[in-house]
Write an enzyme that holds these catalytic residues in place. Sequence first.
Site, PDB file in Angstrom:
ATOM      1  N   ASP A  67       0.809  -1.212   0.000  1.00 37.28           N
ATOM      2  CA  ASP A  67       0.000   0.000   0.000  1.00 37.28           C
ATOM      3  C   ASP A  67       0.847   1.268   0.000  1.00 37.28           C
ATOM      4  OD1 ASP A  67       0.962  -0.379   2.575  1.00 37.28           O
ATOM      5  OD2 ASP A  67      -0.982  -0.772   3.457  1.00 37.28           O
ATOM      6  N   ASP A 136      -7.528  -2.699  14.183  1.00 40.90           N
ATOM      7  CA  ASP A 136      -8.904  -3.063  13.805  1.00 40.90           C
ATOM      8  C   ASP A 136      -8.935  -4.308  12.911  1.00 40.90           C
ATOM      9  OD1 ASP A 136      -7.924  -2.123  11.390  1.00 40.90           O
ATOM     10  OD2 ASP A 136      -9.375  -0.489  11.174  1.00 40.90           O
ATOM     11  N   HIS A 138      -7.143  -4.837  10.159  1.00 39.44           N
ATOM     12  CA  HIS A 138      -6.925  -4.665   8.716  1.00 39.44           C
ATOM     13  C   HIS A 138      -5.583  -5.240   8.262  1.00 39.44           C
ATOM     14  CE1 HIS A 138      -5.075  -0.454   9.534  1.00 39.44           C
ATOM     15  NE2 HIS A 138      -4.093  -1.196   9.066  1.00 39.44           N
ATOM     16  N   GLU A 143      -9.710  -1.918   5.360  1.00 42.38           N
ATOM     17  CA  GLU A 143     -10.381  -1.603   6.618  1.00 42.38           C
ATOM     18  C   GLU A 143     -11.603  -2.491   6.817  1.00 42.38           C
ATOM     19  OE1 GLU A 143      -8.802   0.039   8.556  1.00 42.38           O
ATOM     20  OE2 GLU A 143      -8.176   2.022   7.902  1.00 42.38           O
TER      21      GLU A 143
HETATM   22  C1  GLP Z   1      -0.635   0.424   8.425  1.00 38.05           C
HETATM   23  C2  GLP Z   1      -0.265  -0.446   7.241  1.00 38.05           C
HETATM   24  C3  GLP Z   1      -0.440  -1.921   7.547  1.00 38.05           C
HETATM   25  C4  GLP Z   1       0.208  -2.258   8.874  1.00 38.05           C
HETATM   26  C5  GLP Z   1      -0.437  -1.440   9.973  1.00 38.05           C
HETATM   27  C6  GLP Z   1       0.100  -1.754  11.354  1.00 38.05           C
HETATM   28  O1  GLP Z   1      -1.990   0.643   8.537  1.00 38.05           O
HETATM   29  N1  GLP Z   1      -1.040  -0.131   6.108  1.00 38.05           N
HETATM   30  O2  GLP Z   1       0.109  -2.687   6.503  1.00 38.05           O
HETATM   31  O3  GLP Z   1       0.084  -3.627   9.129  1.00 38.05           O
HETATM   32  O4  GLP Z   1      -0.179  -0.073   9.669  1.00 38.05           O
HETATM   33  O5  GLP Z   1       1.220  -0.976  11.637  1.00 38.05           O
HETATM   34  P1  GLP Z   1       2.188  -1.216  12.848  1.00 38.05           P
HETATM   35  O6  GLP Z   1       3.039  -2.369  12.468  1.00 38.05           O
HETATM   36  O7  GLP Z   1       2.977   0.062  12.949  1.00 38.05           O
HETATM   37  O8  GLP Z   1       1.346  -1.474  14.035  1.00 38.05           O
END
Ligand code: GLP
Length: 260
Positions: A67, A136, A138, A143
């Site tokens: 992404d 959440d 995702h 989402e």
């Molecule tokens: C973002 C990314 C996800 C990732 C999530 C969790 O939303 N798009 O791919 O898994 O963050 O991030 P973190 O690893 O900092 O908790």
Amino acid sequence: MEVFIKPTYEEMCKVAAKLIADVVNTKSHAVLGLATGSTPLGIYRELARMHREEGLDFEHVTTFNLDEYAGLPSDHPQSYHHFMHENFFKHINIPKQNTFIPSGTTNNYRAFCQWYEQQIKDCGGIDLQLLGIGSDGHIGFNEPASSLNSRTRLKTLAESTINDNARFFENRDEVPIYAITMGVGTILEARQILLVANGKNKARAIADAIEGPVTCMNTASALQLHPSTIYMIDTEAASCLTMREYYDWVQAKKPDVPQA
Ligand code: GLP
């Protein structure tokens, strides 16, 4: 699915990096799906160390990131382009043209998303997709209430995700509202999935993803439909799992498993 529960973040990253390195070493032109966020940082550090000290070779590897924030140019410090370059690509020998990341600045998102999907196909599909998970549930930026059949597209972020990710920006208003993300359907086509999670704030999402019903309200739960998913999590992220003892038992028994 397989659930590995590791006592520390460092150990979790080490084992996850080893799994990725195995794909790079065994496939002549490995295609990796990559993730951003704080969770995979230790994995990228370990892979960079393996490159430096053990000669792990990325010259023929191709990568596709999940992404990117819409509206952020690739040199923006919070763009995922910048993140990947700083935290991984500049530390290994991967050719720049082999690294694909969704564009945050295309003037035709629909056409770009189709092109991105086509690039994945043209490379023969993703061998291993690395995933984090949002609080959440995702994956990518899929989402809650995303279609479990979705493809790469522009997606509106949930407020909880904007709040979670605000810590990386100077203030909350700077967090983009839209992002391009691979769809859940796109992710499910990877041959192998490796989802990593650590910390208490992921515990509920992890339990719902692994043990709850398959639901668009936790898009990681769709991985239950995938034939080869590994969850690599630390003890805090595992703290809401009902079957915790069973997962440990399975891993402890592993060497004795009868071979076909
Ligand atoms: C973002 C990314 C996800 C990732 C999530 C969790 O939303 N798009 O791919 O898994 O963050 O991030 P973190 O690893 O900092 O908790």
